[in-house]
Design an enzyme around this catalytic site. Structure first.
Site, PDB file in Angstrom:
ATOM      1  N   ARG A 175       4.236  -0.540  -3.889  1.00  0.00           N
ATOM      2  CA  ARG A 175       4.587   0.512  -4.848  1.00  0.00           C
ATOM      3  C   ARG A 175       3.418   0.891  -5.754  1.00  0.00           C
ATOM      4  NH1 ARG A 175       7.111   0.309  -1.439  1.00  0.00           N
ATOM      5  NH2 ARG A 175       9.333  -0.039  -1.142  1.00  0.00           N
ATOM      6  N   SER A 252      15.315   3.076  -8.187  1.00  0.00           N
ATOM      7  CA  SER A 252      15.079   1.698  -8.622  1.00  0.00           C
ATOM      8  C   SER A 252      14.199   1.697  -9.868  1.00  0.00           C
ATOM      9  CB  SER A 252      14.409   0.901  -7.507  1.00  0.00           C
ATOM     10  OG  SER A 252      15.247   0.824  -6.376  1.00  0.00           O
ATOM     11  N   GLU A 355       9.211   0.457 -12.168  1.00  0.00           N
ATOM     12  CA  GLU A 355       8.638   1.207 -11.048  1.00  0.00           C
ATOM     13  C   GLU A 355       8.199   2.606 -11.460  1.00  0.00           C
ATOM     14  OE1 GLU A 355      10.049   2.787  -6.653  1.00  0.00           O
ATOM     15  OE2 GLU A 355      10.528   0.739  -7.260  1.00  0.00           O
TER      16      GLU A 355
END
Length: 363
Positions: A175, A252, A355
């Protein structure tokens, strides 16, 4: 390129300068100026001109992976609305496509599936734009874009030039990428090399394999893989739906923690009374652990803190923090995220990391 007039203390800012309308969370304050770029040239010009004026710059596309503070953004927001896809290379087995940064991601995935180009099908239903995918190294259900990206066309704000950054130089990791770690580069377009095949790549994710009723490692028709992913995501509130507050989120909110072996063993000891943490071993000796499990086992279940909350954990998925009303503020969301992070740290000794990109706010 169109521009919304600059707001001042003497003139009420135009509604188009309120950033809540450009984020999937429907949160965020005012911007000084909003500029819309409908081409790569527009995007370069908008960023360059704002830089020449000495203004702060925020490049914003789908707004699905950003949290903007209640104070907004004191500078120019450049909205990426460039569209288009073209085949730049093809052979018997593969096709390479160049996709403009503002192309809606799921429309691209649908196009690749319809044309029997394999490699993105498990990334169906992810909101946002194509240009955002290399920034986050977007991934889901066993695929991530680092596997198919061959290069990224960028505007370099330091040198004032455009360039192509090869995939090997993008610093892709879980990520993350060089584009997330620095705002030096503005993504203009992305090149993907895809397999010419009516079948998906090997299904790697156990949950998806179960949904497809196949074994991990099997291949299935692209359309079947896409449909299964869309069903799974919708069941978790991860497909945008204007009528469903569970989708008013950034997906998320926390990444799955990646622990070294010693850290993982300490976690197992602290979790002995609630079960084995779901985990995925890495090739480098690290172990990725389910953030959703950690959150749930720390006492933060779906819907926390309850139906009266203006922001809550999704009623469908513990990793998503959702905006439930028109009265919430970003600070309400940040407060909930802090509560969860502190709770997980206290219970398991693991620190969760957000995130999405945080703009003018912090946990």
């Amino acid at each position: 390129m169109s521009e919304v007039p600059q707001s001042t203390s003497d003139v009420h800012p135009d509604a188009e300068c309120h950033l809540s309308r450009y984020t999937t969370l429907r949160l965020g304050g005012w911007a000084t100026r909003v500029v819309t770029a409908t081409s790569a040239d527009d995007l370069v010009r908008g960023v360059r001109e704002a830089g020449d004026r000495g203004e702060r710059i925020l490049v914003l596309a789908g707004g699905s992976n950003v949290v903007i503070g209640d104070a907004g953004f004191p500078g120019t927001v450049v909205l990426v609305r460039s569209r288009g896809l073209k085949v730049i290379e093809t052979d018997t087995d593969t096709v390479t496509v160049r996709v403009e940064a503002g192309e809606p991601w799921d429309e691209l995935v649908a196009h690749t599936v319809a044309n029997e180009w394999s490699g993105l099908e498990c990334l169906s239903g992810i909101p946002g734009s194509t240009g955002a995918t290399p920034i986050q190294n977007v991934g889901a259900y066993g695929q991530e874009v680092a596997e198919t990206i061959t290069g990224v066309q960028v505007y370099d704000r330091v040198t004032g030039t455009t360039a192509r950054i090869e995939a090997r130089d993008c610093g892709f990791s879980y990520r993350s990428s060089i584009f997330k770690r620095s705002d030096r580069w503005v993504v203009l377009s992305v090149d993907f090399r895809l397999a010419r095949s009516p079948l998906s790549g090997p299904v790697r994710y156990a949950e998806l394999a179960r949904a497809l009723d196949v074994a991990v490692g099997d291949r299935v028709p692209l359309a079947k893989a896409r449909a299964a992913v869309l069903r799974l995501r919708a069941g978790k509130g991860m497909v945008l739906d204007a009528a469903d507050p569970d989708t008013w989120s950034v997906g998320s909110f926390f990444t799955n923690p990646v622990l070294d072996r010693a850290g993982y063993e300490r976690l197992r000891e602290r979790a002995a009374d609630v079960g084995e943490p779901p985990s995925w071993p890495g090739t480098d000796g690290t172990v990725k652990v389910s953030a959703a499990w950690l959150i749930d086992k720390s006492g933060f279940g779906k819907g926390h803190p309850g139906p009266a909350g203006v922001v809550t954990i999704s009623t469908k998925h513990t990793l998503a923090l959702t905006h439930r009303s028109g009265t919430a503020r970003t600070e309400d969301l940040v407060r909930l995220a802090r509560e969860i992070r502190r709770g997980v740290q206290a219970r398991f000794g693991v620190t969760l990391h957000p995130e999405p990109v945080l703009v003018n706010c912090a946990l």
